[in-house]
Structure formats: C-alpha cells, structure tokens
Design a protein around this motif. Structure first.
Motif, PDB file in Angstrom:
ATOM      1  N   SER A  70     -20.070 -34.613  52.571  1.00 24.25           N
ATOM      2  CA  SER A  70     -21.198 -34.952  51.715  1.00 24.25           C
ATOM      3  C   SER A  70     -21.027 -34.359  50.318  1.00 24.25           C
ATOM      4  O   SER A  70     -21.807 -34.632  49.432  1.00 24.25           O
ATOM      5  N   VAL A  71     -19.982 -33.556  50.117  1.00 25.53           N
ATOM      6  CA  VAL A  71     -19.714 -32.990  48.799  1.00 25.53           C
ATOM      7  C   VAL A  71     -18.534 -33.737  48.167  1.00 25.53           C
ATOM      8  O   VAL A  71     -17.494 -33.864  48.788  1.00 25.53           O
ATOM      9  N   PRO A  72     -18.723 -34.289  46.956  1.00 28.70           N
ATOM     10  CA  PRO A  72     -17.588 -34.962  46.317  1.00 28.70           C
ATOM     11  C   PRO A  72     -16.531 -33.935  45.902  1.00 28.70           C
ATOM     12  O   PRO A  72     -16.766 -33.151  44.991  1.00 28.70           O
ATOM     13  N   VAL A  90     -15.150 -32.542  42.327  1.00 25.71           N
ATOM     14  CA  VAL A  90     -15.818 -31.610  41.423  1.00 25.71           C
ATOM     15  C   VAL A  90     -15.002 -30.316  41.317  1.00 25.71           C
ATOM     16  O   VAL A  90     -15.187 -29.528  40.400  1.00 25.71           O
ATOM     17  N   PRO A 108     -11.366 -29.245  38.061  1.00 27.10           N
ATOM     18  CA  PRO A 108     -11.068 -28.262  37.004  1.00 27.10           C
ATOM     19  C   PRO A 108     -10.568 -26.934  37.576  1.00 27.10           C
ATOM     20  O   PRO A 108      -9.641 -26.320  37.030  1.00 27.10           O
ATOM     21  N   LEU A 109     -11.169 -26.529  38.683  1.00 32.74           N
ATOM     22  CA  LEU A 109     -10.726 -25.296  39.323  1.00 32.74           C
ATOM     23  C   LEU A 109      -9.270 -25.435  39.770  1.00 32.74           C
ATOM     24  O   LEU A 109      -8.447 -24.531  39.573  1.00 32.74           O
ATOM     25  N   ALA A 115      -6.993 -25.167  36.910  1.00 32.66           N
ATOM     26  CA  ALA A 115      -6.853 -23.770  36.502  1.00 32.66           C
ATOM     27  C   ALA A 115      -5.942 -23.011  37.459  1.00 32.66           C
ATOM     28  O   ALA A 115      -5.191 -22.118  37.045  1.00 32.66           O
ATOM     29  N   LEU A 116      -5.992 -23.384  38.732  1.00 35.33           N
ATOM     30  CA  LEU A 116      -5.170 -22.687  39.721  1.00 35.33           C
ATOM     31  C   LEU A 116      -3.714 -23.126  39.655  1.00 35.33           C
ATOM     32  O   LEU A 116      -2.794 -22.310  39.730  1.00 35.33           O
ATOM     33  N   ILE A 155     -10.869 -40.804  37.631  1.00 38.62           N
ATOM     34  CA  ILE A 155     -11.895 -40.090  36.878  1.00 38.62           C
ATOM     35  C   ILE A 155     -11.321 -39.009  35.975  1.00 38.62           C
ATOM     36  O   ILE A 155     -11.785 -38.787  34.873  1.00 38.62           O
ATOM     37  N   LEU A 156     -10.268 -38.334  36.461  1.00 39.87           N
ATOM     38  CA  LEU A 156      -9.913 -37.093  35.784  1.00 39.87           C
ATOM     39  C   LEU A 156      -8.515 -37.013  35.202  1.00 39.87           C
ATOM     40  O   LEU A 156      -8.309 -36.379  34.181  1.00 39.87           O
ATOM     41  N   MET A 184     -17.078 -16.767  52.192  1.00 42.09           N
ATOM     42  CA  MET A 184     -16.925 -17.788  51.158  1.00 42.09           C
ATOM     43  C   MET A 184     -17.197 -17.228  49.769  1.00 42.09           C
ATOM     44  O   MET A 184     -16.496 -17.540  48.806  1.00 42.09           O
ATOM     45  N   LEU A 219     -11.128 -16.016  43.691  1.00 41.40           N
ATOM     46  CA  LEU A 219     -10.604 -17.103  42.863  1.00 41.40           C
ATOM     47  C   LEU A 219     -10.923 -16.844  41.395  1.00 41.40           C
ATOM     48  O   LEU A 219     -10.104 -17.095  40.507  1.00 41.40           O
ATOM     49  N   TYR A 259      -8.633 -14.356  40.068  1.00 43.13           N
ATOM     50  CA  TYR A 259      -7.280 -14.869  39.922  1.00 43.13           C
ATOM     51  C   TYR A 259      -7.187 -15.869  38.773  1.00 43.13           C
ATOM     52  O   TYR A 259      -6.320 -15.764  37.904  1.00 43.13           O
ATOM     53  N   ALA A 260      -8.119 -16.850  38.747  1.00 42.98           N
ATOM     54  CA  ALA A 260      -7.989 -17.952  37.794  1.00 42.98           C
ATOM     55  C   ALA A 260      -8.691 -17.669  36.465  1.00 42.98           C
ATOM     56  O   ALA A 260      -8.387 -18.300  35.457  1.00 42.98           O
ATOM     57  N   ALA A 274     -11.744 -19.367  32.556  1.00 45.44           N
ATOM     58  CA  ALA A 274     -11.442 -20.715  32.089  1.00 45.44           C
ATOM     59  C   ALA A 274     -11.582 -21.722  33.219  1.00 45.44           C
ATOM     60  O   ALA A 274     -11.607 -22.928  32.993  1.00 45.44           O
ATOM     61  N   ALA A 275     -11.632 -21.229  34.470  1.00 48.19           N
ATOM     62  CA  ALA A 275     -11.684 -22.132  35.615  1.00 48.19           C
ATOM     63  C   ALA A 275     -13.067 -22.180  36.245  1.00 48.19           C
ATOM     64  O   ALA A 275     -13.578 -23.248  36.551  1.00 48.19           O
ATOM     65  N   LEU A 276     -13.664 -21.015  36.447  1.00 43.48           N
ATOM     66  CA  LEU A 276     -14.993 -20.988  37.062  1.00 43.48           C
ATOM     67  C   LEU A 276     -15.689 -19.685  36.727  1.00 43.48           C
ATOM     68  O   LEU A 276     -15.065 -18.743  36.220  1.00 43.48           O
ATOM     69  N   LEU A 298     -22.643 -40.273  42.371  1.00 46.37           N
ATOM     70  CA  LEU A 298     -22.039 -39.244  41.516  1.00 46.37           C
ATOM     71  C   LEU A 298     -20.756 -39.751  40.860  1.00 46.37           C
ATOM     72  O   LEU A 298     -20.529 -39.534  39.665  1.00 46.37           O
ATOM     73  N   MET A 306     -19.830 -40.242  36.890  1.00 47.19           N
ATOM     74  CA  MET A 306     -18.720 -39.521  36.264  1.00 47.19           C
ATOM     75  C   MET A 306     -17.904 -40.446  35.374  1.00 47.19           C
ATOM     76  O   MET A 306     -17.103 -40.011  34.573  1.00 47.19           O
ATOM     77  N   ILE A 339     -21.455 -32.958  35.095  1.00 45.81           N
ATOM     78  CA  ILE A 339     -20.244 -32.299  35.585  1.00 45.81           C
ATOM     79  C   ILE A 339     -19.037 -32.721  34.754  1.00 45.81           C
ATOM     80  O   ILE A 339     -18.272 -31.891  34.260  1.00 45.81           O
ATOM     81  N   ILE A 340     -18.875 -34.027  34.590  1.00 44.32           N
ATOM     82  CA  ILE A 340     -17.686 -34.519  33.893  1.00 44.32           C
ATOM     83  C   ILE A 340     -17.714 -34.096  32.426  1.00 44.32           C
ATOM     84  O   ILE A 340     -16.700 -33.745  31.826  1.00 44.32           O
ATOM     85  N   ILE A 383     -16.632 -30.606  32.272  1.00 46.20           N
ATOM     86  CA  ILE A 383     -15.176 -30.506  32.397  1.00 46.20           C
ATOM     87  C   ILE A 383     -14.506 -30.844  31.070  1.00 46.20           C
ATOM     88  O   ILE A 383     -13.646 -30.109  30.586  1.00 46.20           O
ATOM     89  N   THR A 422     -22.142 -27.924  39.881  1.00 40.87           N
ATOM     90  CA  THR A 422     -21.424 -28.127  41.143  1.00 40.87           C
ATOM     91  C   THR A 422     -22.116 -27.368  42.263  1.00 40.87           C
ATOM     92  O   THR A 422     -22.322 -27.906  43.357  1.00 40.87           O
ATOM     93  N   VAL A 459     -25.213 -29.189  43.302  1.00 40.40           N
ATOM     94  CA  VAL A 459     -24.887 -30.386  44.099  1.00 40.40           C
ATOM     95  C   VAL A 459     -24.516 -29.982  45.524  1.00 40.40           C
ATOM     96  O   VAL A 459     -24.979 -30.584  46.505  1.00 40.40           O
ATOM     97  N   ILE A 460     -23.677 -28.946  45.640  1.00 37.80           N
ATOM     98  CA  ILE A 460     -23.228 -28.531  46.974  1.00 37.80           C
ATOM     99  C   ILE A 460     -24.401 -28.047  47.811  1.00 37.80           C
ATOM    100  O   ILE A 460     -24.559 -28.430  48.972  1.00 37.80           O
TER     101      ILE A 460
END
Lengths: 253, 263, 247
Positions: free
Chosen positions: A103-105, A108, A111-112, A115-116, A199-200, C17, C24, C27-28, C31-33, C191, C195, C206-207, C210, C222, C225-226
């Motif tokens: 249920s989660v696209p 999204v 970008p993460l 970055a990784l 999309i990306l 989680m 993360l 580490y990232a 710029a990532a999150l 969604l 986008m 979101i887009i 980004i 995000t 949404v989750i």
C-alpha cells in the motif's frame, strides 16, 4: 470443440475484436487520433522504433535492470522466506508490515536510494528489487505453510535427513506457490523499474515514454508503450504456460 | 494369539504434550504384540490412538516408559523394518504412481533393476498396474491410499503401522481394502497394528482388538477374535462377528459418551 | 503468544525500524533524508498548514472517487463474470494479465483522454484498483458452495431472500479482501498520477521536494503517506479478518 478450446478461441476473438473496435473508433474519428493512435499504427511505430539503435539501447538498459532486480528478489526473497518460516514469533511481529507493504508506493524512496547508491543503475535496480521482493517472500512462506504435515512424517518414516527432506519432499510440495512467487516477482520488478524510469530517472524505456509524451511525439509514445505492454504480457504468458505444463498432471483432478 | 516371542513391547508408555496446558494424551500403556499378529486399536475420538502409533513408530518420543521393537529400544527415529501408512492422503502429487512407490527404495541406493522388480510387484499386488504412469490427482481417494500402502509395502517392513488408513473411504471400498490388507498380511507375514474408529473393521480384520478409554488413553479391554488366519470380509455374516462387535461396543459405549461430553 | 508478547514484539520492530532510519541518516547524510524525530516534528507542523491540506484535499478527493468507482464497477463486473461462468472463464486470465502490466505507461493515454485535471488521476486510480476487486468478487461467486444454494432452495427462500441471506454473506469476506487490495492500489495510482505532469496533490509535493532537493519536505510527506497507508490498511485488514472468521 471442447469447452476449454471454446474459451481460448473466445478470448482471442474478444481481444481481436477490441483491437479492431479501437482501430475503427480511431479511423472514424470517434476517438481523436491526437489522443489515441490506431492500433495498426502503434504496431508499425513499434517495429520502426525497434530498428533504431537508440531504442534498442533503452530496451537493453531496462531489460537488464529488470533482470538483475528480478533475480535478486527471487533468490533473496526465497532465502528470507525460508528463514522467516523458521522464526514464527518474528514472523508474527512483522506480519502487519508485510500486509501493508504494497500500500506504500516504493519509489518515494528513490531519492534515498540515489543518496545511498549514487546516480547509477543501482537505485533503479533497488526499486525493482523492493517491488518484487515481498511477492517472492510471501509466496515462499505460503508454500512452506501449505506443505501437508503428513508429508514431513512420510519423510521421517523413510528416515530422510533434513537436507534430503527439503530437496525431495518440502521443495516439490511448495513448488506451485514458489512458481507463483517467481511469476509475480517478474511482473512487479518490471512494473517497479518502468515506473521508476517513467517518473524519476533519465533513461530506459519508461523515461523514453515520458519524454515522448512531453515532446508531443505520440507515435513514439504509443510505439514504446505497446512494446512495454506486449513484453509484460508475453513474458507473463510464457511463464504461465511453463507453469501449467509443469502442473498439468498434478492438478488434473 | 500365536506363541512366538513378542515383536513389539511397550512398558509404561505415557505421553504428555508439553506446553502450558500439559495435555496427558496417553497411557500408561503396557502391551506385547506378537510376531505376525494382526492387532487393532479402537477407541473414542481424541483418545490418543494416533499418539500411540506415533510413539511406537518412533515419530514422537514417549514422555515416560520404554518401547522395544525386535528387542531393540525405539527412541526418536523410525526403526529399520517399520513402515507407517497415514490417515491423510500422503501420496506425493508431483510423482507418478510408480515413482511414488519407488521413493523409499531409491533413497536406499538399491540398484535400478531390483527397484523395478520390487516396484512392479508392489504395484501389481495393490492392483495399480494399469495406473503406474498416472499421477495421484488422477486417482480416486481409495486408489491413492493404495499407492501409499504400496509405497510402504515395497520396503518389506516387518511391522506395519496403519493409522485409520481407510477413514476417508466409503463402506464398500473399506471392506474390499480390508480384504487386500488381510491378503497383504498373510503373504508378507508382517506384524500389523491397525488404528481404526470402525468397530466392524477391527472385528473383521484382527486377531486381537485393544479397546482404549477416553483421554488419557489406556487399554480397558483386549478381545481375542479367534479367526482363522485364512479369512476375508465374508466373515461379517458369521455369528461370532456380531458377538465380537457387540462386545467392543459395550466396552466402548461409556467411553465414547465421555468423548462427546455426555459422560 | 500472549497479547503482551505481541505488543512487545511490535514495539521492538518499530524501534528497530527507527534505528535503521537513524543509521541510514548517519550514513547517507542530510542530502538524502532527515532523521526520525526531526521528520516527525516537521510532519506534525505540515499537518497544521493550509497549504498542505490544499494538496491533501486534492489527493483525498481523487482517491475517494477512484475507490468508489473501482468498488462499484469492480463488484458489478465481478458479479456478472461470476454469474456467467463462460464470460468469467474468458475474462479471468485477461484481467490477471492486465494486473501484471506496467500500468504507468498508460498514464499518458489517460492524460490525452481526460486532460490534465483530476479526472485523469481518478481514471488512473481506477485502472489500478478495479482489477483486484473484479478478480476477488469473481472468485467469491465462482467458489460459492453449491450446497448453500441448495439449502436456500430447500428452505423455500425467494430469490431476494436468497441474495440477502445466503449470497451476500457468502461472498462478502472475499469482496472485502478485494476492496482492501483495491484501496491500496487506488492510492498508488493516484499518487503516481500526481507525480507526473501535475501541479497539485501529495504526489506532486513529494516529486517537487525531490526535484528541488527539499529533503525535509520529501521525507516528512513520505512519512505521512506511509503512516496513512499502513494505518488504513491495518484497519481494513482487521475488518477483513473479522469477516473471514465469521464466514
């Protein structure tokens, strides 16, 4: 004519009829040709496009991304499924996550992932992989759940060790579900990669379709779209045929 | 009962299912089964009949007590020479009848010619010769159970344990399968332990019938039938058959009522 | 497993989680999150702004429309295919194969047919969400046990009574499962629609985040949404399970 041949013939007839109907609707102007290309022209456009270097390079890029994502998802999904099946408490704890996963696209997270992994093919592979992984994992769990307990007892009666029990009894018994998982994984990997490109990202078939749309090049857009849809349908049909050939005798009740 | 030495011996066998609820399922059971005997166990549902079979087969260890087969203790694994036929359909749906029957022999690393010879014999013996290349899904329930019996038979077990093998079949098929079981027993000379919920089946097939109480299952009656070794389903019209069935039922009636909550 | 153990395990999974998220981030980098706590705070802040709700209303209304259309059309088609066995057998593999194609490639067609407004998004949500509803409904009707219908006849129920007291309760649990899957896919469809070539809605936020490297915004949206998807899905799953236990 048996019922099943009649069904197959009707299915082909209906598909053909729908295509002809669309063709007629476009040619007569009921559907504006600016919006939808007649199927015959889509097909011609597809063949033309497939003879250009640029499109072939896109096809190669997309297909190889899908292939890597798919293979990784099948292998890792299977291994994770087996491991999770052996850890019932952990499995119960993460069950709500698995149930909500689709249920989660997932893109999204693109970008993460960029970055990784940096701007390479890897983020897209990861998207395809993440789209396909749970399908294989869930199918593996389901397959192992559905091995009738009596078959494990038969294995013990034959005094098989755990490796031979797995290879000769558990795996064949779970095979129908595993195959289902493999089929879904391929479909989801393809969907994930194409959507990610669309999309990306800046490459591949998905991007080429989006780019054609934005530059009002309907002919290219429809030609590529037809190719992507045909690829998905054909690969899925091939796997289904192979599957039913494997299963035919087993399930002919 | 024949006068040969006991083939399988159970002493004080008890089984308590571990866990928070600690269900006392079985025993203590003391039982000697003679070599070549056809012994049946009847009892109310849930009395631990199948638990008894599991413990005797070495599929589950007893909580207390000892089991010996041919003088050797049974502990934790199925001993050589013991074959089990299960209640559920245990045929492998991905193998043909022939490959199902050959399954155990191939695992033993027997040479192909010998496997073929033995499989052909077992397949023919169970009346499956015309279906050797078929898959279980193409067969009826009774035929599939024959496949499972053939798969066990081919290993030439000296003790055959059957857990309600005909439970899912209709009455006529059961009578005929009973005849085949008797034929198999006579020709192989094996010892047979049959778990069943059908009193007539036990009365018709056995040398001796053990009646079990409701849980925890113990033997409350042992009935000797006194049938000749050379018998078949036609003995159901014998006056003694009615008497034996009646005795089994009178031993069992109160126990069965306990099992359905009317005790 | 006791209820307490379940709660403990759930908490541990959640903590794990969050730990992965934090790792993360370490580490990232930013710029990532953004890290969990800051993201949650910003998300709450966003939820108080009219701009966010402007976008959210767009998304929710398109989503609601596509769920409603998928449900009505999907159940109707499913019942029809289920009642006419031959039509169902012809259609089922075709629908299953539609389910596995990359539908995103069809989005431009939706745009060309419906224009850049919300109708294209709704239509796109419907082509995602309707197929599972049809397939589940079809399966439910096809697999209804004939003995139930015979029992209804033996009780001399009228066709209306049969539908009301036998057919509907018998197929309801499966239809509920179909609606749950359809619900998730409608959200996905809407969604994705937002986008691409859109100026409004959560997907656009979101887009846009980004593309303009607004990591804070992207991560927070995000997260919202989750949380929404997982929350709604869990509620539907609980309902689904209750119906299945009853059925």
């Amino acid at each position: 004519m048996t019922r099943s041949t009649r069904i197959v013939c009707t299915r082909w007839g209906v598909s053909l009829g729908l295509i002809l109907l669309l063709e007629a609707a476009c040619r007569s102007g009921v559907v504006p040709t600016l919006a939808v290309l007649p199927p015959s022209e889509m097909f011609a456009a597809m063949l033309e496009l497939l003879s250009t270097e640029e499109v072939l390079a896109n096809v190669a890029a997309t297909f190889s991304t899908v292939a890597v994502a798919f293979l990784a998802a099948v292998l890792i999904g299977f291994a994770a499924g087996v491991a999770l099946h052996g850890l019932p408490r952990f499995r119960r704890a993460i069950d709500p996550l698995l149930a909500s996963y689709y249920s989660v696209p997932i893109f999204v997270f693109y970008p993460l992932l960029v970055a990784l992994f940096g701007l390479s093919a890897l983020p897209l592979i990861a998207i395809g992989f993440l789209a396909a992984l749970p399908a294989m994992l869930i199918a593996t769990l389901l397959g192992l759940d559905r091995v009738p307990p009596v078959l494990r007892r038969v294995a013990r009666m034959h005094r098989l060790g755990s490796a031979r029990t797995a290879a000769l009894v558990i795996l064949p018994a779970a095979l129908p579900n595993l195959f289902q998982g493999i089929k879904l994984s391929l479909a989801y990997a393809f969907i994930g990669v194409i959507a990610g490109e669309f999309i990306l990202s800046g490459g591949g078939l998905g991007y080429a379709i989006a780019y054609a749309y934005e530059s009002f090049d309907n002919r290219t857009m429809y030609g590529l779209m037809l190719f992507v849809l045909l690829s998905a349908v054909i690969s899925n049909t091939l796997l289904s045929t192979w599957e039913s050939r494997l299963q035919r005798r087993r399930w002919r009740a | 009962m024949t006068e040969t030495a006991a083939h399988a011996v159970l002493r004080g066998v008890t089984r308590v299912y571990p866990g928070t609820s600690q269900v006392h399922a079985l025993g203590p059971i003391d039982l000697d089964i003679a070599k070549g005997e056809f012994f049946s166990v009847v009892g109310p549902s849930g009395c631990g009949k199948s638990t008894l079979l599991d413990v005797l087969a070495g599929l589950n260890p007893p909580t207390a007590g000892t089991i010996a087969f041919e003088g050797e203790p049974v502990a934790g694994s199925v001993p050589d020479g013991v074959g089990v036929v299960f209640q559920e359909d245990a045929s492998f749906p991905w193998l043909t009848v022939r490959d199902n029957v050959a399954f155990g022999l191939r695992r033993l690393g027997m040479d192909a010619a010998e496997v073929t010879r033995r499989v052909d014999y077992a397949v023919g013996f169970m009346g499956l010769a015309d279906f050797a290349g078929a898959y279980p899904a193409q067969l009826s329930g009774g035929m599939r159970q024959r496949v499972c019996i053939a798969r066990t038979l081919v290993l030439q077990p000296r003790l055959i344990l059957l857990d309600e093998p005909f439970g899912a079949l209709d009455q006529q098929t059961r009578l005929l399968m009973g005849d085949e079981l008797l034929r198999l027993w006579r020709e192989t000379g094996a010892t047979v332990l049959l778990i069943t919920h059908a009193l007539d089946e036990a009365a018709m097939l056995s040398d001796r019938v053990g009646v079990m109480s409701s849980r925890p299952g113990r033997f409350i009656d042992l009935v000797e039938t006194g049938w000749p070794r050379d018998r078949d389903s036609r003995i159901v019209s014998d006056a003694a058959f009615g008497a034996i069935t009646a005795r089994l039922w009178s031993s069992l009636r109160t126990e069965s009522m306990k099992a359905i909550g009317r005790g | 497993m006791t209820r307490r153990e379940g709660l403990l395990d759930g908490t541990l999974i959640l903590l794990a989680m969050l730990a992965v998220w934090q790792a993360l981030y370490q580490y990232a980098g930013s710029a990532a999150l953004t890290p969990p706590w800051a993201t949650a705070r910003y998300a709450v802040e966003l939820l108080g702004t009219p701009t966010f709700w402007g976008h959210a209303t767009q998304t929710l209304s398109a989503f609601a429309w596509s769920v409603a259309i998928s449900a009505v059309l999907g159940i109707a088609l499913g019942l029809w295919f289920g009642a006419f066995r031959f039509a169902g057998d012809v259609a089922e593999p075709m629908l299953a194969s539609l389910y596995t194609i990359p539908k995103v490639t069809l989005y431009p067609v939706m745009l060309l047919l419906f224009g850049l407004g919300p109708s294209a998004k709704i239509a796109f949500g419907v082509i995602h969400g309707m197929i599972p509803v049809v397939l589940f409904t079809l399966g439910a009707v096809k697999n209804i046990r004939p003995v139930l219908l015979r029992a209804a006849r033996s009780l001399r129920l009228s066709p209306m009574q049969t539908a009301r007291f036998v057919l509907v309760p018998a197929v309801l649990p499966e239809i509920a499962s179909g609606l749950r899957v359809g619900f998730s896919l409608c959200l996905l469809g809407v969604l994705i629609g937002e986008m691409f070539a859109s100026q409004r809605g959560i997907g656009f936020l979101i887009i846009n985040g980004i593309n303009s490297h607004n990591v804070k915004l992207t991560t927070a949206v995000t997260l919202i949404v989750i949380v929404f998807a997982v929350g709604a899905n869990s509620a539907l799953l609980a309902l689904d399970r209750r119906l299945h236990h009853r059925g």
